[in-house]
Design a protein around this motif. Structure first.
Motif, PDB file in Angstrom:
ATOM      1  N   VAL A   1       0.736  -1.243   0.032  1.00  0.00           N
ATOM      2  CA  VAL A   1      -0.107  -0.022   0.016  1.00  0.00           C
ATOM      3  C   VAL A   1       0.969   1.304   0.185  1.00  0.00           C
ATOM      4  O   VAL A   1       0.589   2.079  -0.739  1.00  0.00           O
ATOM      5  CB  VAL A   1      -0.623   0.080   1.215  1.00  0.00           C
ATOM      6  CG1 VAL A   1      -1.554   1.407   1.561  1.00  0.00           C
ATOM      7  CG2 VAL A   1      -1.748  -1.168   0.948  1.00  0.00           C
TER       8      VAL A   1
ATOM      9  N   TRP B   1       0.322   3.413  -3.243  1.00  0.00           N
ATOM     10  CA  TRP B   1      -0.674   4.406  -2.784  1.00  0.00           C
ATOM     11  C   TRP B   1      -0.318   5.780  -3.411  1.00  0.00           C
ATOM     12  O   TRP B   1       0.836   6.339  -3.175  1.00  0.00           O
ATOM     13  CB  TRP B   1      -0.966   4.495  -1.469  1.00  0.00           C
ATOM     14  CG  TRP B   1      -1.953   5.518  -1.055  1.00  0.00           C
ATOM     15  CD1 TRP B   1      -3.103   5.676  -1.488  1.00  0.00           C
ATOM     16  CD2 TRP B   1      -1.926   6.117   0.206  1.00  0.00           C
ATOM     17  NE1 TRP B   1      -4.081   6.634  -0.690  1.00  0.00           N
ATOM     18  CE2 TRP B   1      -3.215   7.117   0.446  1.00  0.00           C
ATOM     19  CE3 TRP B   1      -1.092   6.256   1.222  1.00  0.00           C
ATOM     20  CZ2 TRP B   1      -3.440   7.627   1.388  1.00  0.00           C
ATOM     21  CZ3 TRP B   1      -1.379   7.127   2.405  1.00  0.00           C
ATOM     22  CH2 TRP B   1      -2.719   7.717   2.294  1.00  0.00           C
TER      23      TRP B   1
ATOM     24  N   THR C   1      -8.840   9.815   0.378  1.00  0.00           N
ATOM     25  CA  THR C   1      -8.362   8.482   0.756  1.00  0.00           C
ATOM     26  C   THR C   1      -6.921   8.770   2.020  1.00  0.00           C
ATOM     27  O   THR C   1      -6.326   7.826   2.308  1.00  0.00           O
ATOM     28  CB  THR C   1      -7.590   7.554  -0.231  1.00  0.00           C
ATOM     29  OG1 THR C   1      -6.560   8.465  -0.945  1.00  0.00           O
ATOM     30  CG2 THR C   1      -8.545   7.369  -1.335  1.00  0.00           C
TER      31      THR C   1
ATOM     32  N   TRP D   1      -7.379   9.029   4.886  1.00  0.00           N
ATOM     33  CA  TRP D   1      -7.660   8.411   6.263  1.00  0.00           C
ATOM     34  C   TRP D   1      -6.797   6.955   6.301  1.00  0.00           C
ATOM     35  O   TRP D   1      -6.561   6.294   7.457  1.00  0.00           O
ATOM     36  CB  TRP D   1      -9.142   7.998   6.215  1.00  0.00           C
ATOM     37  CG  TRP D   1      -9.596   7.207   5.032  1.00  0.00           C
ATOM     38  CD1 TRP D   1     -10.189   7.659   4.189  1.00  0.00           C
ATOM     39  CD2 TRP D   1      -9.625   5.716   4.932  1.00  0.00           C
ATOM     40  NE1 TRP D   1     -10.689   6.992   3.313  1.00  0.00           N
ATOM     41  CE2 TRP D   1     -10.326   5.448   3.711  1.00  0.00           C
ATOM     42  CE3 TRP D   1      -9.413   4.625   5.818  1.00  0.00           C
ATOM     43  CZ2 TRP D   1     -10.477   4.451   3.225  1.00  0.00           C
ATOM     44  CZ3 TRP D   1      -9.525   3.243   5.312  1.00  0.00           C
ATOM     45  CH2 TRP D   1     -10.143   3.088   4.265  1.00  0.00           C
ATOM     46  N   LEU D   2      -6.314   6.687   5.167  1.00  0.00           N
ATOM     47  CA  LEU D   2      -5.587   5.264   5.039  1.00  0.00           C
ATOM     48  C   LEU D   2      -4.124   5.491   5.950  1.00  0.00           C
ATOM     49  O   LEU D   2      -3.575   4.330   6.254  1.00  0.00           O
ATOM     50  CB  LEU D   2      -5.175   4.889   3.565  1.00  0.00           C
ATOM     51  CG  LEU D   2      -6.214   4.301   2.896  1.00  0.00           C
ATOM     52  CD1 LEU D   2      -5.985   4.175   1.316  1.00  0.00           C
ATOM     53  CD2 LEU D   2      -6.676   2.920   3.341  1.00  0.00           C
TER      54      LEU D   2
ATOM     55  N   LEU E   1      -4.818   3.965   9.246  1.00  0.00           N
ATOM     56  CA  LEU E   1      -4.971   2.672   9.068  1.00  0.00           C
ATOM     57  C   LEU E   1      -3.414   1.962   8.714  1.00  0.00           C
ATOM     58  O   LEU E   1      -3.542   0.737   9.654  1.00  0.00           O
ATOM     59  CB  LEU E   1      -5.852   2.153   7.931  1.00  0.00           C
ATOM     60  CG  LEU E   1      -5.947   0.519   7.610  1.00  0.00           C
ATOM     61  CD1 LEU E   1      -6.582  -0.122   8.736  1.00  0.00           C
ATOM     62  CD2 LEU E   1      -6.728   0.411   6.268  1.00  0.00           C
ATOM     63  N   ILE E   2      -2.653   2.639   8.119  1.00  0.00           N
ATOM     64  CA  ILE E   2      -1.343   2.253   7.943  1.00  0.00           C
ATOM     65  C   ILE E   2      -0.485   2.101   9.281  1.00  0.00           C
ATOM     66  O   ILE E   2       0.232   0.955   9.695  1.00  0.00           O
ATOM     67  CB  ILE E   2      -0.469   2.988   7.169  1.00  0.00           C
ATOM     68  CG1 ILE E   2      -1.102   2.739   5.692  1.00  0.00           C
ATOM     69  CG2 ILE E   2       1.109   2.680   7.046  1.00  0.00           C
ATOM     70  CD1 ILE E   2      -0.529   3.700   4.602  1.00  0.00           C
TER      71      ILE E   2
ATOM     72  N   SER F   1      -2.104  -0.739  11.417  1.00  0.00           N
ATOM     73  CA  SER F   1      -1.672  -2.011  10.992  1.00  0.00           C
ATOM     74  C   SER F   1      -0.292  -2.472  11.285  1.00  0.00           C
ATOM     75  O   SER F   1      -0.030  -3.269  11.585  1.00  0.00           O
ATOM     76  CB  SER F   1      -1.987  -2.258   9.401  1.00  0.00           C
ATOM     77  OG  SER F   1      -3.289  -1.879   8.955  1.00  0.00           O
TER      78      SER F   1
END
Length: 258
Positions: A156, A160, A166, A168-169, A172-173, A176
């Protein structure tokens, strides 16, 4: 470390040794006649001569370095090197690249603290519950989960193209990577405990040293390579890490069967 040992030796007070109740004990700043009045001193050998602490420290350091050298020649330690270095590089990537190239550039400098906090929370949660999970599913599947998770994160990050929709990823990264980081933090000590049952203390010293090498390496090439190139290097090291751990566990299983 060496300077700390020297300061400790110089500032450590001299404590006389006495035989109290038949046992050799410390008796700092206590008059011997007072101890005799209480009836607690059965035998006094007097104050022993102060040992040469510098010589003892030097001999212990030489012994430790010798043991570390022999450990570096052990095939088990060679197979454990990639996972230690990779973990240091991954943590360095989190603080040197993700916070700079992703959090600050996409969400702003004000969001770096929030991203770091959610990463730490995810890491701590995984460390807390991951031990029970690893006990149920086994170390092999736990390793596979960490491998797939990191592969997905790096893919990603490399592919990306950030947009406002997007962005907000980024959160999440960080979450994760905190989860997979917790997995690696549980895997490494368990692997060392299985592979080096005869001398775990020396093994943990190697673990810390190799982790520091990986962490330093990440910051050393921070300005030499672009982020995408670093991601590709870490993908290759991740594959090497999983292969070396698989070979190590195969060898340990074969030795148990023999």
């Amino acid at each position: 470390m060496i300077s700390g040992c020297m300061i400790h030796v110089c500032l450590m007070p001299d404590v006389p040794m006495t035989f109290i109740s038949g046992k050799l004990q410390f008796a700092p700043d206590v008059a011997m006649d007072e101890l005799e009045k209480e009836g607690s001193v059965n035998e006094c050998e007097g104050i022993k001569e102060k040992p040469n602490k510098f010589k003892e420290i030097f001999e212990e350091s030489c012994t430790t370095l010798k043991d570390l050298f022999h450990r570096c020649m052990d095939i088990r330690q060679i197979l454990m090197c990639p996972i230690n270095i990779y973990l240091g590089i991954e943590i360095g990537f989190l603080y040197s690249e993700l916070t700079r190239a992703f959090a600050s550039c996409i969400k702003g400098v004000s969001q770096i603290g929030i991203c770091t906090i959610i990463n730490a929370l995810a890491n701590g949660t995984m460390c807390y519950f991951g031990g029970r999970l690893m006990g149920r599913i086994g170390l092999r599947w736990f390793l596979a989960f960490a491998f797939i998770g990191d592969m997905a994160i790096y893919s990603v990050c490399a592919a990306w193209v950030p947009t406002e929709a997007t962005s907000w990823l980024v959160y999440l990264i960080f979450i994760s990577l905190g989860v997979t980081g917790g997995c690696w933090s549980l895997l490494v000590p368990n692997l060392y405990a299985e592979a080096f049952k005869e001398n775990r203390e020396l093994s943990y010293t190697m673990w810390s040293s190799l982790f520091a090498i990986g962490f330093t390496l990440q910051f050393a090439w921070s300005t030499l390579l672009c982020v995408r190139d670093k991601i590709y290097v870490q993908l290759g090291l991740l594959v090497l890490t999983v292969l070396s751990v698989a070979i190590l566990r195969r060898r340990m299983k074969r030795n148990i069967e023999i």
